[in-house]
Write a protein that holds these residues in place. Structure first.
Motif, PDB file in Angstrom:
ATOM      1  N   ALA A 205      18.139-127.481  78.322  1.00  0.00           N
ATOM      2  CA  ALA A 205      18.235-126.416  79.321  1.00  0.00           C
ATOM      3  C   ALA A 205      17.212-126.644  80.422  1.00  0.00           C
ATOM      4  O   ALA A 205      16.107-127.121  80.185  1.00  0.00           O
ATOM      5  CB  ALA A 205      18.009-125.054  78.676  1.00  0.00           C
ATOM      6  N   SER A 206      17.598-126.273  81.629  1.00  0.00           N
ATOM      7  CA  SER A 206      16.689-126.306  82.769  1.00  0.00           C
ATOM      8  C   SER A 206      16.182-124.882  82.992  1.00  0.00           C
ATOM      9  O   SER A 206      16.987-123.947  83.064  1.00  0.00           O
ATOM     10  CB  SER A 206      17.457-126.809  83.996  1.00  0.00           C
ATOM     11  N   ALA A 207      14.853-124.723  83.092  1.00  0.00           N
ATOM     12  CA  ALA A 207      14.267-123.396  83.291  1.00  0.00           C
ATOM     13  C   ALA A 207      12.792-123.526  83.638  1.00  0.00           C
ATOM     14  O   ALA A 207      12.130-124.457  83.223  1.00  0.00           O
ATOM     15  CB  ALA A 207      14.403-122.546  82.034  1.00  0.00           C
ATOM     16  N   VAL A 208      12.292-122.568  84.408  1.00  0.00           N
ATOM     17  CA  VAL A 208      10.851-122.430  84.654  1.00  0.00           C
ATOM     18  C   VAL A 208      10.530-120.952  84.523  1.00  0.00           C
ATOM     19  O   VAL A 208      11.122-120.132  85.229  1.00  0.00           O
ATOM     20  CB  VAL A 208      10.443-122.938  86.056  1.00  0.00           C
ATOM     21  N   PRO A 209       9.639-120.556  83.615  1.00  0.00           N
ATOM     22  CA  PRO A 209       8.915-121.397  82.653  1.00  0.00           C
ATOM     23  C   PRO A 209       9.856-122.073  81.642  1.00  0.00           C
ATOM     24  O   PRO A 209      10.992-121.665  81.477  1.00  0.00           O
ATOM     25  CB  PRO A 209       7.984-120.411  81.936  1.00  0.00           C
ATOM     26  N   THR A 210       9.311-123.099  80.976  1.00  0.00           N
ATOM     27  CA  THR A 210      10.057-123.854  79.980  1.00  0.00           C
ATOM     28  C   THR A 210      10.672-122.904  78.958  1.00  0.00           C
ATOM     29  O   THR A 210      10.004-121.982  78.489  1.00  0.00           O
ATOM     30  CB  THR A 210       9.120-124.853  79.268  1.00  0.00           C
ATOM     31  N   PRO A 211      11.928-123.129  78.584  1.00  0.00           N
ATOM     32  CA  PRO A 211      12.587-122.195  77.674  1.00  0.00           C
ATOM     33  C   PRO A 211      12.151-122.352  76.223  1.00  0.00           C
ATOM     34  O   PRO A 211      11.688-123.408  75.804  1.00  0.00           O
ATOM     35  CB  PRO A 211      14.066-122.559  77.824  1.00  0.00           C
ATOM     36  N   ASP A 212      12.322-121.261  75.479  1.00  0.00           N
ATOM     37  CA  ASP A 212      12.227-121.280  74.020  1.00  0.00           C
ATOM     38  C   ASP A 212      13.645-121.400  73.488  1.00  0.00           C
ATOM     39  O   ASP A 212      14.590-120.854  74.075  1.00  0.00           O
ATOM     40  CB  ASP A 212      11.579-120.000  73.500  1.00  0.00           C
ATOM     41  N   PHE A 213      13.805-122.094  72.365  1.00  0.00           N
ATOM     42  CA  PHE A 213      15.136-122.313  71.793  1.00  0.00           C
ATOM     43  C   PHE A 213      15.257-121.639  70.438  1.00  0.00           C
ATOM     44  O   PHE A 213      14.296-121.581  69.664  1.00  0.00           O
ATOM     45  CB  PHE A 213      15.404-123.814  71.622  1.00  0.00           C
ATOM     46  N   GLU A 214      16.457-121.169  70.153  1.00  0.00           N
ATOM     47  CA  GLU A 214      16.835-120.677  68.833  1.00  0.00           C
ATOM     48  C   GLU A 214      18.212-121.246  68.521  1.00  0.00           C
ATOM     49  O   GLU A 214      19.010-121.488  69.431  1.00  0.00           O
ATOM     50  CB  GLU A 214      16.907-119.144  68.807  1.00  0.00           C
ATOM     51  N   TRP A 215      18.479-121.459  67.247  1.00  0.00           N
ATOM     52  CA  TRP A 215      19.784-121.943  66.796  1.00  0.00           C
ATOM     53  C   TRP A 215      20.385-120.935  65.834  1.00  0.00           C
ATOM     54  O   TRP A 215      19.662-120.325  65.029  1.00  0.00           O
ATOM     55  CB  TRP A 215      19.635-123.289  66.091  1.00  0.00           C
ATOM     56  N   TYR A 216      21.721-120.771  65.912  1.00  0.00           N
ATOM     57  CA  TYR A 216      22.438-119.838  65.055  1.00  0.00           C
ATOM     58  C   TYR A 216      23.673-120.499  64.474  1.00  0.00           C
ATOM     59  O   TYR A 216      24.292-121.357  65.096  1.00  0.00           O
ATOM     60  CB  TYR A 216      22.885-118.598  65.853  1.00  0.00           C
ATOM     61  N   ARG A 217      24.029-120.080  63.281  1.00  0.00           N
ATOM     62  CA  ARG A 217      25.317-120.424  62.659  1.00  0.00           C
ATOM     63  C   ARG A 217      25.966-119.096  62.368  1.00  0.00           C
ATOM     64  O   ARG A 217      25.391-118.270  61.648  1.00  0.00           O
ATOM     65  CB  ARG A 217      25.103-121.228  61.387  1.00  0.00           C
ATOM     66  N   ASP A 218      27.129-118.851  62.956  1.00  0.00           N
ATOM     67  CA  ASP A 218      27.747-117.532  62.957  1.00  0.00           C
ATOM     68  C   ASP A 218      26.740-116.573  63.598  1.00  0.00           C
ATOM     69  O   ASP A 218      26.277-116.831  64.688  1.00  0.00           O
ATOM     70  CB  ASP A 218      28.182-117.115  61.546  1.00  0.00           C
ATOM     71  N   ASP A 219      26.340-115.515  62.932  1.00  0.00           N
ATOM     72  CA  ASP A 219      25.350-114.601  63.510  1.00  0.00           C
ATOM     73  C   ASP A 219      23.986-114.740  62.848  1.00  0.00           C
ATOM     74  O   ASP A 219      23.108-113.904  63.038  1.00  0.00           O
ATOM     75  CB  ASP A 219      25.827-113.142  63.378  1.00  0.00           C
ATOM     76  N   THR A 220      23.797-115.793  62.070  1.00  0.00           N
ATOM     77  CA  THR A 220      22.561-115.980  61.317  1.00  0.00           C
ATOM     78  C   THR A 220      21.668-116.997  61.997  1.00  0.00           C
ATOM     79  O   THR A 220      22.094-118.123  62.289  1.00  0.00           O
ATOM     80  CB  THR A 220      22.869-116.452  59.872  1.00  0.00           C
ATOM     81  N   ARG A 221      20.417-116.588  62.255  1.00  0.00           N
ATOM     82  CA  ARG A 221      19.467-117.510  62.867  1.00  0.00           C
ATOM     83  C   ARG A 221      19.074-118.589  61.868  1.00  0.00           C
ATOM     84  O   ARG A 221      18.821-118.316  60.693  1.00  0.00           O
ATOM     85  CB  ARG A 221      18.223-116.749  63.337  1.00  0.00           C
ATOM     86  N   ILE A 222      18.981-119.818  62.346  1.00  0.00           N
ATOM     87  CA  ILE A 222      18.636-120.966  61.504  1.00  0.00           C
ATOM     88  C   ILE A 222      17.138-121.204  61.570  1.00  0.00           C
ATOM     89  O   ILE A 222      16.534-121.170  62.642  1.00  0.00           O
ATOM     90  CB  ILE A 222      19.393-122.224  61.974  1.00  0.00           C
ATOM     91  N   ASN A 223      16.545-121.450  60.417  1.00  0.00           N
ATOM     92  CA  ASN A 223      15.128-121.797  60.317  1.00  0.00           C
ATOM     93  C   ASN A 223      15.003-123.188  59.714  1.00  0.00           C
ATOM     94  O   ASN A 223      15.966-123.731  59.172  1.00  0.00           O
ATOM     95  CB  ASN A 223      14.382-120.782  59.442  1.00  0.00           C
ATOM     96  N   ASN A 224      13.807-123.742  59.775  1.00  0.00           N
ATOM     97  CA  ASN A 224      13.543-125.035  59.155  1.00  0.00           C
ATOM     98  C   ASN A 224      13.512-124.850  57.642  1.00  0.00           C
ATOM     99  O   ASN A 224      12.463-124.590  57.060  1.00  0.00           O
ATOM    100  CB  ASN A 224      12.208-125.616  59.636  1.00  0.00           C
ATOM    101  N   ALA A 225      14.670-124.950  57.019  1.00  0.00           N
ATOM    102  CA  ALA A 225      14.763-124.798  55.559  1.00  0.00           C
ATOM    103  C   ALA A 225      16.108-125.350  55.108  1.00  0.00           C
ATOM    104  O   ALA A 225      17.037-125.509  55.906  1.00  0.00           O
ATOM    105  CB  ALA A 225      14.634-123.327  55.168  1.00  0.00           C
ATOM    106  N   ASN A 226      16.203-125.621  53.829  1.00  0.00           N
ATOM    107  CA  ASN A 226      17.458-126.055  53.215  1.00  0.00           C
ATOM    108  C   ASN A 226      18.079-127.272  53.895  1.00  0.00           C
ATOM    109  O   ASN A 226      19.282-127.326  54.135  1.00  0.00           O
ATOM    110  CB  ASN A 226      18.469-124.892  53.198  1.00  0.00           C
ATOM    111  N   GLY A 227      17.247-128.233  54.239  1.00  0.00           N
ATOM    112  CA  GLY A 227      17.742-129.471  54.822  1.00  0.00           C
ATOM    113  C   GLY A 227      18.068-129.396  56.299  1.00  0.00           C
ATOM    114  O   GLY A 227      18.625-130.337  56.854  1.00  0.00           O
ATOM    115  N   LEU A 228      17.711-128.271  56.953  1.00  0.00           N
ATOM    116  CA  LEU A 228      17.914-128.126  58.392  1.00  0.00           C
ATOM    117  C   LEU A 228      16.558-128.145  59.078  1.00  0.00           C
ATOM    118  O   LEU A 228      15.613-127.511  58.622  1.00  0.00           O
ATOM    119  CB  LEU A 228      18.632-126.810  58.708  1.00  0.00           C
ATOM    120  N   GLU A 229      16.472-128.880  60.184  1.00  0.00           N
ATOM    121  CA  GLU A 229      15.212-128.950  60.925  1.00  0.00           C
ATOM    122  C   GLU A 229      15.484-128.766  62.410  1.00  0.00           C
ATOM    123  O   GLU A 229      16.356-129.417  62.982  1.00  0.00           O
ATOM    124  CB  GLU A 229      14.534-130.301  60.705  1.00  0.00           C
TER     125      GLU A 229
END
Length: 149
Positions: A74-98
């Motif tokens: 993504a292009s943005a100023v200030p630099t963006p923060d990212f989040e990832w989701y699967r369906d409506d559930t936010r993904i965290n660094n766990a269970n083989g996902l990073e």
């Protein structure tokens, strides 16, 4: 890059940029000169803040048992923060996902793909001025969705 030159007369002058755009970010130089001494030059940096825009959202294919990464930029100023989701559930660094985010890019890596990992993911980019998202698909190497190459 074009050079903007304006001449002013007087003790105090201002450069006003109406309707500034992100392309007008950069260094501006003020030069004061007269016939008595050498010119005095000062620089000022102008930063134009703007909300995120997704510039790349790259899905991927994988066979089961492999490692695979999905990319979001993504292009943005200030630099963006990212989040990832699967369906409506936010993904965290766990269970083989990073999740690895640096600057304007973010990667979701699946260490060991199983059938349950296939499907639609959402990358969300935010900063203080706004939010945007993109849908990214992880699909089976043997079952490409239509329209992909």
């Amino acid at each position: 890059m074009s050079k903007l030159t304006r001449e002013f007369e007087g003790d105090e002058e201002f450069l006003e940029i109406l309707g500034i755009t992100r392309e007008q970010s950069g260094k501006y130089e003020c030069k004061a000169a007269n016939e008595v001494a050498t010119a005095d030059v000062k620089q000022v940096r102008v930063t134009v803040n703007y909300p995120p825009t997704i510039t790349e959202s790259k899905g991927n294919e994988s066979a089961t048992g492999r490692q695979v990464s999905l990319k979001c930029a993504a292009s943005a100023v200030p630099t963006p923060d990212f989040e990832w989701y699967r369906d409506d559930t936010r993904i965290n660094n766990a269970n083989g996902l990073e999740i690895r985010s640096t600057g304007s890019q973010s990667y979701l890596t699946v260490a060991n793909v199983t059938e349950e990992h296939y499907g639609n993911y959402t990358c969300v980019a935010t900063n203080k001025l706004g939010i945007t998202n993109a849908s990214i698909i992880l699909y089976s190497k043997y079952d490409k969705p239509q329209g992909t190459q």
